[in-house]
Write a protein that holds these residues in place. Structure first.
Motif, PDB file in Angstrom:
ATOM      1  N   SER A 173     -88.386 -67.523 -71.931  1.00  0.00           N
ATOM      2  CA  SER A 173     -87.917 -66.507 -70.992  1.00  0.00           C
ATOM      3  C   SER A 173     -86.604 -66.924 -70.345  1.00  0.00           C
ATOM      4  N   GLU A 174     -85.981 -65.953 -69.692  1.00  0.00           N
ATOM      5  CA  GLU A 174     -84.732 -66.187 -68.977  1.00  0.00           C
ATOM      6  C   GLU A 174     -84.698 -65.248 -67.789  1.00  0.00           C
ATOM      7  N   LYS A 175     -84.054 -65.687 -66.708  1.00  0.00           N
ATOM      8  CA  LYS A 175     -83.887 -64.813 -65.551  1.00  0.00           C
ATOM      9  C   LYS A 175     -82.476 -64.957 -65.016  1.00  0.00           C
ATOM     10  N   ILE A 176     -82.049 -63.898 -64.318  1.00  0.00           N
ATOM     11  CA  ILE A 176     -80.695 -63.850 -63.788  1.00  0.00           C
ATOM     12  C   ILE A 176     -80.712 -62.966 -62.544  1.00  0.00           C
ATOM     13  N   GLY A 177     -79.693 -63.115 -61.726  1.00  0.00           N
ATOM     14  CA  GLY A 177     -79.596 -62.273 -60.542  1.00  0.00           C
ATOM     15  C   GLY A 177     -78.138 -61.992 -60.201  1.00  0.00           C
ATOM     16  N   TRP A 178     -77.903 -60.857 -59.537  1.00  0.00           N
ATOM     17  CA  TRP A 178     -76.563 -60.460 -59.135  1.00  0.00           C
ATOM     18  C   TRP A 178     -76.612 -60.068 -57.662  1.00  0.00           C
ATOM     19  N   LEU A 179     -75.720 -60.624 -56.854  1.00  0.00           N
ATOM     20  CA  LEU A 179     -75.642 -60.266 -55.447  1.00  0.00           C
ATOM     21  C   LEU A 179     -74.637 -59.136 -55.275  1.00  0.00           C
ATOM     22  N   ILE A 180     -75.071 -58.081 -54.608  1.00  0.00           N
ATOM     23  CA  ILE A 180     -74.174 -56.953 -54.343  1.00  0.00           C
ATOM     24  C   ILE A 180     -74.277 -56.571 -52.869  1.00  0.00           C
ATOM     25  N   LYS A 181     -73.278 -55.886 -52.390  1.00  0.00           N
ATOM     26  CA  LYS A 181     -73.273 -55.357 -51.024  1.00  0.00           C
ATOM     27  C   LYS A 181     -73.213 -53.843 -51.148  1.00  0.00           C
ATOM     28  N   VAL A 182     -74.230 -53.174 -50.610  1.00  0.00           N
ATOM     29  CA  VAL A 182     -74.296 -51.718 -50.661  1.00  0.00           C
ATOM     30  C   VAL A 182     -73.651 -51.187 -49.385  1.00  0.00           C
ATOM     31  N   ALA A 183     -72.719 -50.264 -49.529  1.00  0.00           N
ATOM     32  CA  ALA A 183     -71.987 -49.706 -48.386  1.00  0.00           C
ATOM     33  C   ALA A 183     -72.883 -48.800 -47.554  1.00  0.00           C
ATOM     34  N   ASP A 184     -72.504 -48.611 -46.302  1.00  0.00           N
ATOM     35  CA  ASP A 184     -73.165 -47.618 -45.450  1.00  0.00           C
ATOM     36  C   ASP A 184     -72.750 -46.229 -45.891  1.00  0.00           C
ATOM     37  N   LYS A 185     -73.552 -45.228 -45.558  1.00  0.00           N
ATOM     38  CA  LYS A 185     -73.191 -43.850 -45.921  1.00  0.00           C
ATOM     39  C   LYS A 185     -72.040 -43.362 -45.105  1.00  0.00           C
ATOM     40  N   GLY A 245     -76.362 -50.100 -46.933  1.00  0.00           N
ATOM     41  CA  GLY A 245     -75.808 -50.939 -45.875  1.00  0.00           C
ATOM     42  C   GLY A 245     -76.287 -52.381 -45.893  1.00  0.00           C
ATOM     43  N   LYS A 246     -76.909 -52.821 -46.959  1.00  0.00           N
ATOM     44  CA  LYS A 246     -77.489 -54.169 -47.010  1.00  0.00           C
ATOM     45  C   LYS A 246     -76.926 -54.987 -48.173  1.00  0.00           C
ATOM     46  N   PHE A 247     -77.069 -56.306 -48.034  1.00  0.00           N
ATOM     47  CA  PHE A 247     -76.834 -57.205 -49.155  1.00  0.00           C
ATOM     48  C   PHE A 247     -78.102 -57.195 -49.988  1.00  0.00           C
ATOM     49  N   VAL A 248     -77.950 -57.122 -51.301  1.00  0.00           N
ATOM     50  CA  VAL A 248     -79.103 -57.058 -52.186  1.00  0.00           C
ATOM     51  C   VAL A 248     -78.860 -57.978 -53.382  1.00  0.00           C
ATOM     52  N   ARG A 249     -79.863 -58.760 -53.697  1.00  0.00           N
ATOM     53  CA  ARG A 249     -79.819 -59.544 -54.929  1.00  0.00           C
ATOM     54  C   ARG A 249     -80.743 -58.851 -55.926  1.00  0.00           C
ATOM     55  N   ILE A 250     -80.148 -58.371 -56.990  1.00  0.00           N
ATOM     56  CA  ILE A 250     -80.913 -57.735 -58.061  1.00  0.00           C
ATOM     57  C   ILE A 250     -81.333 -58.844 -59.028  1.00  0.00           C
ATOM     58  N   ASN A 251     -82.630 -58.991 -59.217  1.00  0.00           N
ATOM     59  CA  ASN A 251     -83.172 -60.024 -60.102  1.00  0.00           C
ATOM     60  C   ASN A 251     -83.789 -59.391 -61.330  1.00  0.00           C
ATOM     61  N   SER A 252     -83.533 -60.005 -62.460  1.00  0.00           N
ATOM     62  CA  SER A 252     -84.138 -59.538 -63.701  1.00  0.00           C
ATOM     63  C   SER A 252     -84.622 -60.741 -64.494  1.00  0.00           C
ATOM     64  N   ASN A 253     -85.784 -60.584 -65.084  1.00  0.00           N
ATOM     65  CA  ASN A 253     -86.250 -61.606 -66.013  1.00  0.00           C
ATOM     66  C   ASN A 253     -86.876 -60.916 -67.220  1.00  0.00           C
ATOM     67  N   ALA A 254     -86.839 -61.627 -68.347  1.00  0.00           N
ATOM     68  CA  ALA A 254     -87.338 -61.068 -69.601  1.00  0.00           C
ATOM     69  C   ALA A 254     -87.775 -62.203 -70.511  1.00  0.00           C
ATOM     70  N   ASN A 255     -88.677 -61.880 -71.415  1.00  0.00           N
ATOM     71  CA  ASN A 255     -89.151 -62.836 -72.407  1.00  0.00           C
ATOM     72  C   ASN A 255     -88.558 -62.506 -73.771  1.00  0.00           C
ATOM     73  N   ALA A 256     -88.319 -63.537 -74.528  1.00  0.00           N
ATOM     74  CA  ALA A 256     -87.913 -63.339 -75.921  1.00  0.00           C
ATOM     75  C   ALA A 256     -89.153 -63.006 -76.743  1.00  0.00           C
ATOM     76  N   VAL A 257     -88.959 -62.468 -77.902  1.00  0.00           N
ATOM     77  CA  VAL A 257     -90.076 -62.128 -78.780  1.00  0.00           C
ATOM     78  C   VAL A 257     -90.906 -63.366 -79.098  1.00  0.00           C
ATOM     79  N   LEU A 258     -90.268 -64.531 -79.204  1.00  0.00           N
ATOM     80  CA  LEU A 258     -90.974 -65.764 -79.526  1.00  0.00           C
ATOM     81  C   LEU A 258     -91.577 -66.461 -78.307  1.00  0.00           C
ATOM     82  N   GLY A 259     -91.404 -65.902 -77.100  1.00  0.00           N
ATOM     83  CA  GLY A 259     -92.113 -66.428 -75.946  1.00  0.00           C
ATOM     84  C   GLY A 259     -91.301 -67.066 -74.838  1.00  0.00           C
TER      85      GLY A 259
END
Length: 134
Positions: free
Chosen positions: A122-134, A106-120
């Motif tokens: 990094s990059e990050k990204i996020g996706w906003l989603i709306k989760v429905a109520d049951k 039932g909430k708005f959620v921003r899923i965030n992910s970040n990762a490093n490349a093998v050479l050091g």
């Protein structure tokens, strides 16, 4: 001897100019050498005001990362909480699989992910989603 004296300062100036040009440092070149991780194929619909698409509670989701990503550096969070995930790797990509926690129902959620490349780098990204109520 007169020729040597008048010619010597010109050689000195030319050598100094050549040396400073050759030893010039470009800090932008370090960024070119490291390819940042690329995030692709996020499988949940991203929320937009015009479409108002919601996802089911406790949905599973996945996305892929480029093969030059260090799979041990991947982090996944939402609402300042770590989200448990698994990583399946092959020579072409790393696939991250996870499930939305029950607390996000039932909430708005921003899923965030970040990762490093093998050479050091990094990059990050996020996706906003709306989760429905049951």
């Amino acid at each position: 001897m007169k020729i040597t004296r008048s010619f010597s300062p010109i050689l000195f100036i030319a050598a100094a100019l050549f040396t400073s040009t050759v030893s010039a440092y470009d800090p932008g070149e370090t960024e070119v050498a490291c390819k940042k991780p690329q995030f692709r194929d996020f499988n949940l619909p991203v929320y937009s005001e015009s479409e108002k698409i919601e996802v089911a509670p406790e949905s599973t989701f996945s996305f892929t990362l480029s093969p030059w990503t260090d799979p041990h550096s991947i982090k996944l969070t939402a609402k300042k909480q770590d989200i448990d995930f698994t990583v399946e790797s092959n020579s072409s990509f790393h696939r991250v699989n996870a499930k939305l926690p029950t607390a996000f129902t039932g909430k708005f959620v921003r899923i965030n992910s970040n990762a490093n490349a093998v050479l050091g780098c990094s990059e990050k990204i996020g996706w906003l989603i709306k989760v429905a109520d049951k």
